[in-house]
Design a protein around this motif. Structure first.
Motif, PDB file in Angstrom:
ATOM      1  N   GLU A 361      27.603  30.321  39.442  1.00  0.00           N
ATOM      2  CA  GLU A 361      27.702  31.767  39.263  1.00  0.00           C
ATOM      3  C   GLU A 361      26.888  32.516  40.306  1.00  0.00           C
ATOM      4  N   ALA A 362      25.750  31.969  40.707  1.00  0.00           N
ATOM      5  CA  ALA A 362      24.976  32.600  41.777  1.00  0.00           C
ATOM      6  C   ALA A 362      25.745  32.581  43.089  1.00  0.00           C
ATOM      7  N   ALA A 363      26.480  31.505  43.342  1.00  0.00           N
ATOM      8  CA  ALA A 363      27.194  31.362  44.615  1.00  0.00           C
ATOM      9  C   ALA A 363      28.423  32.262  44.695  1.00  0.00           C
ATOM     10  N   ILE A 364      29.068  32.545  43.566  1.00  0.00           N
ATOM     11  CA  ILE A 364      30.318  33.308  43.601  1.00  0.00           C
ATOM     12  C   ILE A 364      30.121  34.758  43.189  1.00  0.00           C
ATOM     13  N   GLU A 365      28.907  35.170  42.890  1.00  0.00           N
ATOM     14  CA  GLU A 365      28.686  36.530  42.415  1.00  0.00           C
ATOM     15  C   GLU A 365      29.152  37.567  43.440  1.00  0.00           C
ATOM     16  N   GLY A 366      30.016  38.466  42.999  1.00  0.00           N
ATOM     17  CA  GLY A 366      30.486  39.545  43.849  1.00  0.00           C
ATOM     18  C   GLY A 366      31.548  39.171  44.851  1.00  0.00           C
ATOM     19  N   ARG A 367      31.985  37.905  44.881  1.00  0.00           N
ATOM     20  CA  ARG A 367      32.942  37.482  45.917  1.00  0.00           C
ATOM     21  C   ARG A 367      34.318  38.116  45.725  1.00  0.00           C
ATOM     22  N   VAL A 368      34.748  38.311  44.472  1.00  0.00           N
ATOM     23  CA  VAL A 368      36.067  38.891  44.245  1.00  0.00           C
ATOM     24  C   VAL A 368      36.083  40.369  44.629  1.00  0.00           C
ATOM     25  N   GLY A 369      34.938  41.042  44.535  1.00  0.00           N
ATOM     26  CA  GLY A 369      34.861  42.462  44.831  1.00  0.00           C
ATOM     27  C   GLY A 369      34.781  42.793  46.301  1.00  0.00           C
ATOM     28  N   GLN A 370      34.891  41.809  47.177  1.00  0.00           N
ATOM     29  CA  GLN A 370      34.851  42.056  48.617  1.00  0.00           C
ATOM     30  C   GLN A 370      36.120  41.521  49.268  1.00  0.00           C
ATOM     31  N   LEU A 371      36.530  42.214  50.301  1.00  0.00           N
ATOM     32  CA  LEU A 371      37.636  41.715  51.093  1.00  0.00           C
ATOM     33  C   LEU A 371      37.169  40.552  51.942  1.00  0.00           C
ATOM     34  N   HIS A 372      38.115  39.902  52.627  1.00  0.00           N
ATOM     35  CA  HIS A 372      37.775  38.718  53.415  1.00  0.00           C
ATOM     36  C   HIS A 372      36.869  39.050  54.586  1.00  0.00           C
ATOM     37  N   ASP A 373      36.884  40.300  55.033  1.00  0.00           N
ATOM     38  CA  ASP A 373      36.036  40.666  56.155  1.00  0.00           C
ATOM     39  C   ASP A 373      34.694  41.215  55.697  1.00  0.00           C
ATOM     40  N   GLY A 374      34.406  41.119  54.398  1.00  0.00           N
ATOM     41  CA  GLY A 374      33.129  41.589  53.892  1.00  0.00           C
ATOM     42  C   GLY A 374      33.170  43.013  53.399  1.00  0.00           C
ATOM     43  N   GLY A 375      34.302  43.731  53.527  1.00  0.00           N
ATOM     44  CA  GLY A 375      34.406  45.088  53.060  1.00  0.00           C
ATOM     45  C   GLY A 375      34.669  45.158  51.566  1.00  0.00           C
ATOM     46  N   ASP A 376      34.819  46.393  51.075  1.00  0.00           N
ATOM     47  CA  ASP A 376      35.011  46.601  49.655  1.00  0.00           C
ATOM     48  C   ASP A 376      36.490  46.537  49.298  1.00  0.00           C
TER      49      ASP A 376
END
Length: 467
Positions: A361-376
């Motif tokens: 869970e620490a590793a995947i936190e917030g990953r779905v909320g970002q685009l592949h380039d790191g944007g929102d």
């Protein structure tokens, strides 16, 4: 489910949409209360038949894709699809009084079973905040009694009650989600280590990218790997067959020795999370019940294994591996830096499986909320996540593990469900429905070929007898 959405989308994503989420939660809550109040006098204005048809479609669609999953995914999907289908058929096939009565019995039994399971598990395991878990289970039992007894509508408002309760709980959870996101500064696990949102986006963008982001990672791609040694697969001697129990709790071999399995997590960057008791715990059946308590008297010194190669060589290779591409090495490293400072081991509260679940869970936190380039990401990401069947599966597995204990079997199914949420794939329902349809077509083709072969064999036999 709300906490899992908070975990996957990240606080920054949700905080920017907190006002809209507050309105959504308030509308859900108000509409649910209106349904409950409307049903209290027994005069129901809710379109039951229309909703029953929608419920039947949802249940049949869930059952159609149930076989696509693996492990516990099939069980959870089958339970959900079967419940929805039975509830819809009770409304459509029976008269109003009998249908509502059996619906009340169905919903009451589901609430009663879940509430009793939660209360018993909390009392036996005694993890932190176990009293709150018992209170939650007791509330489910009260709801079950409300469904069982006829007052005040003699079962006429059963379905509006159930829908209203679902909307009220959903609305309340969305409100809590939005308010919690507004109060927090940055992602709630690693904010002080990784710094501002801009720093996190910069660290995320520095990670090497794969050319394609559809589906699971290839064997040659950098990925996060969850290793699971299932209880029956890691038993030293042949295990006795106990369905469900030897998959999620423990396996007993022919000599009476209990094996609980093991779980570990390995990153491409070299982090290896594998907690094990420094001295083997006596897991004989006579003492196993006492060891289930997550109390301090059951804390023992633990040790962290150095790497997968060493552990697999000393024991055996892992039974199953789940690989995830979309993770943050920096967040995982920050978590591991703190977590490894305490090597205490507890069979139910702080074991190998709970360590892997927290690291994952620490590793995947917030990953779905970002685009592949790191944007929102946009609102479609929120809608898509909410409608993906694996979110419901992962949420149910996470709830059961939190109220009982993380086991290797639960970690395996949870990692499989989460991998389908954080690694971009074509939309879940469309993909799995097409897979189910292709499987049904293959089955029908096989049946036709078998029938043709049987007819041909029968014709040859008849021709030979006449000859």
């Amino acid at each position: 489910m709300v906490r899992l959405i908070l975990l996957l989308l990240g606080v920054n994503y949700l905080r920017r949409r907190a006002r809209a989420l507050i309105w959504i939660g308030a509308i859900f809550f108000a509409f649910g209360m209106a349904l409950i109040v409307d049903a209290l006098d027994g005069v129901v204005h809710f379109p039951l038949k229309v909703f029953a048809w929608l419920l039947l479609l949802e249940g049949l669609a869930t059952l159609a894709i149930a076989t696509i999953g693996v492990g516990g995914q099939r069980l959870v999907r089958g339970l959900k699809g079967g419940t929805f289908t039975v509830a819809a058929l009770l409304v459509l096939l029976f008269d109003q009084h009998n249908g509502n009565f059996w619906l009340s019995m169905l919903f009451g039994t589901l609430f009663l079973a879940d509430g009793l399971l939660q209360c018993v598990a909390a009392y036996v395991v005694r993890y932190p905040r176990w009293a709150w878990a018992i209170a939650g289970g007791a509330l489910e039992i009260v709801v079950a009694i409300f469904f069982y007894q006829p007052y005040p509508t003699h079962y006429k408002g059963t379905l509006p009650y159930a829908i209203g309760l679902g909307l009220v709980f959903t609305g309340w959870n969305v409100l809590v989600l939005a308010m919690r996101a507004r109060r927090m500064r940055g992602d709630f696990r690693v904010e002080q280590i990784l710094g501002s949102p801009e720093d996190k986006r910069r660290l995320w963008s520095e990670r090497p990218r794969a050319p394609r982001w559809d589906g699971p990672p290839a064997d040659s791609e950098p990925a996060l790997t969850v290793h699971v040694w299932t209880p029956s697969g890691s038993s030293k001697a042949p295990a006795r067959r106990h369905p469900v129990i030897d998959r999620y709790i423990a396996a007993v071999d022919k000599n009476g020795v209990i094996s609980t399995g093991h779980a570990a997590l390995e990153s491409h960057e070299g982090v290896y999370v594998s907690l094990y008791p420094a001295k083997e715990i006596d897991r004989s059946p006579d003492q196993f019940g006492q060891l289930l308590r997550a109390t301090r008297e059951n804390d023992v010194p633990g040790t962290f294994q150095p790497n997968y190669a060493t552990e697999s060589k000393a024991w055996c290779p892992s039974t199953v591996k789940v690989r995830i591409r979309n993770y943050s090495p920096q967040q995982l490293a920050a978590f591991w830096q703190t977590y490894q400072q305490n090597a205490t081991y507890n069979l139910t509260h702080r074991n190998c499986s709970s360590s892997v679940a927290k690291a994952l869970e620490a590793a995947i936190e917030g990953r779905v909320g970002q685009l592949h380039d790191g944007g929102d990401a946009g609102w479609w990401t929120f809608v898509r996540l909410w409608l993906t069947p694996e979110l419901w599966v992962a949420a149910q597995l996470r709830k059961r593990a939190k109220t009982m204990a993380w086991t290797p079997g639960l970690v395996l199914d949870y990692a499989r469900a989460v991998s389908m949420l954080v690694d971009p794939r074509p939309f879940g329902w469309i993909t799995m429905t097409s897979l189910a349809l292709r499987r049904m077509r293959r089955s029908r083709r096989a049946w036709r070929e078998a029938e043709q072969a049987a007819s041909q064999a029968q014709g040859n036999a008849t021709h030979a007898s006449h000859g």
